[in-house]
Design a protein around this motif. Structure first.
Motif, short mmCIF file in Angstrom:
data_model
loop_
_atom_site.label_atom_id
_atom_site.label_comp_id
_atom_site.label_asym_id
_atom_site.label_seq_id
_atom_site.Cartn_x
_atom_site.Cartn_y
_atom_site.Cartn_z
N PHE A 8 0.86 -1.17 0.00
CA PHE A 8 0.00 0.00 0.00
C PHE A 8 0.90 1.23 0.00
O PHE A 8 1.85 1.31 0.76
CB PHE A 8 -0.88 0.02 1.26
N ARG A 9 0.58 2.18 -0.88
CA ARG A 9 1.40 3.39 -0.95
C ARG A 9 0.49 4.61 -0.84
O ARG A 9 -0.41 4.80 -1.65
CB ARG A 9 2.18 3.41 -2.26
N CYS A 10 0.77 5.43 0.14
CA CYS A 10 -0.03 6.64 0.33
C CYS A 10 0.31 7.66 -0.76
O CYS A 10 1.48 7.91 -1.02
CB CYS A 10 0.24 7.24 1.71
N SER A 11 -0.71 8.21 -1.39
CA SER A 11 -0.47 9.14 -2.49
C SER A 11 -0.01 10.51 -1.99
O SER A 11 0.50 11.31 -2.76
CB SER A 11 -1.75 9.31 -3.31
N ARG A 12 -0.18 10.77 -0.70
CA ARG A 12 0.23 12.08 -0.19
C ARG A 12 1.62 12.07 0.42
O ARG A 12 2.48 12.85 0.03
CB ARG A 12 -0.79 12.59 0.84
N CYS A 13 1.86 11.19 1.36
CA CYS A 13 3.15 11.24 2.04
C CYS A 13 4.15 10.24 1.47
O CYS A 13 5.33 10.29 1.79
CB CYS A 13 2.98 11.02 3.54
N GLY A 14 3.67 9.32 0.62
CA GLY A 14 4.58 8.38 0.00
C GLY A 14 4.90 7.17 0.88
O GLY A 14 5.66 6.30 0.48
N LEU A 15 4.30 7.12 2.04
CA LEU A 15 4.49 5.96 2.91
C LEU A 15 4.14 4.68 2.15
O LEU A 15 3.09 4.59 1.53
CB LEU A 15 3.56 6.10 4.13
N ALA A 16 5.03 3.73 2.17
CA ALA A 16 4.79 2.46 1.49
C ALA A 16 5.00 1.31 2.46
O ALA A 16 6.08 1.15 3.00
CB ALA A 16 5.71 2.32 0.29
N VAL A 17 3.94 0.56 2.69
CA VAL A 17 4.01 -0.58 3.61
C VAL A 17 3.20 -1.74 3.04
O VAL A 17 2.23 -1.53 2.32
CB VAL A 17 3.45 -0.22 5.01
N HIS A 18 3.61 -2.93 3.37
CA HIS A 18 2.84 -4.06 2.86
C HIS A 18 1.54 -4.20 3.65
O HIS A 18 1.46 -3.77 4.80
CB HIS A 18 3.67 -5.34 2.88
N PHE A 19 0.54 -4.76 3.03
CA PHE A 19 -0.72 -5.00 3.72
C PHE A 19 -1.17 -6.44 3.48
O PHE A 19 -0.74 -7.08 2.52
CB PHE A 19 -1.80 -4.01 3.26
N ASP A 20 -2.01 -6.93 4.38
CA ASP A 20 -2.47 -8.31 4.30
C ASP A 20 -3.81 -8.44 3.60
O ASP A 20 -4.15 -9.48 3.05
CB ASP A 20 -2.57 -8.92 5.71
N TYR A 21 -4.59 -7.38 3.66
CA TYR A 21 -5.96 -7.50 3.16
C TYR A 21 -6.48 -6.13 2.77
O TYR A 21 -6.18 -5.13 3.42
CB TYR A 21 -6.86 -8.10 4.27
N PHE A 22 -7.26 -6.07 1.68
CA PHE A 22 -7.96 -4.84 1.34
C PHE A 22 -9.45 -5.14 1.24
O PHE A 22 -9.86 -6.05 0.51
CB PHE A 22 -7.46 -4.26 0.02
N GLY A 23 -10.25 -4.40 1.97
CA GLY A 23 -11.69 -4.60 1.90
C GLY A 23 -12.33 -4.23 3.22
O GLY A 23 -11.74 -3.53 4.04
#
Ligand SMILES: [Zn+2]
Ligand SMILES: [Zn+2]
Length: 111
Positions: A8-23
């Motif tokens: 997952f990458r934040c479009s504002r701050c650029g934070l990029a971290v892996h995620f396990d689930y979206f929903g």
């Protein structure tokens, strides 16, 4: 064996971290239904049913944004602060006050 992880990458701050689930319904905790479709990370340091919400999508511009205070807020839906600022007159006073206290253009970029 290494496994490609979703990021997952934040479009504002650029934070990029892996995620396990979206929903809205994390499969690892059947008791939870989230208020929004969100990027979820299972908390590796907590018991099985714990999770962290990393972010979601702005309901207006659809950009992915993290839950950081300078990136988005949740008011019935998730809004990135760019959209909140652009449409501030459509938000109630409590939100206006909250946003006015933030220097949202001075956001710290991760990249
Ligand atoms: Zn962010
Ligand atoms: Zn937006």
């Amino acid at each position: 064996m290494s496994r490609l992880r979703n990021v997952f990458r934040c479009s504002r701050c650029g934070l990029a971290v892996h995620f396990d689930y979206f929903g809205q319904k994390p499969p690892f905790n059947k008791a939870i239904v989230l208020l929004e479709e969100a990027y979820i990370l299972k908390d590796p340091f907590a018991p099985d049913d714990q999770h962290l919400t990393l972010g979601g999508h702005c309901s207006l511009c659809k950009d992915p944004v993290c839950v950081g205070q300078l990136c988005s807020l949740f008011y019935t839906k998730r809004f990135c602060l760019s959209c909140v600022k652009a449409r501030i007159d459509e938000f109630p006073d409590e939100i206006k006050k909250e946003v006015e206290g933030k220097d949202i253009d001075a956001i710290q970029k991760f990249d």
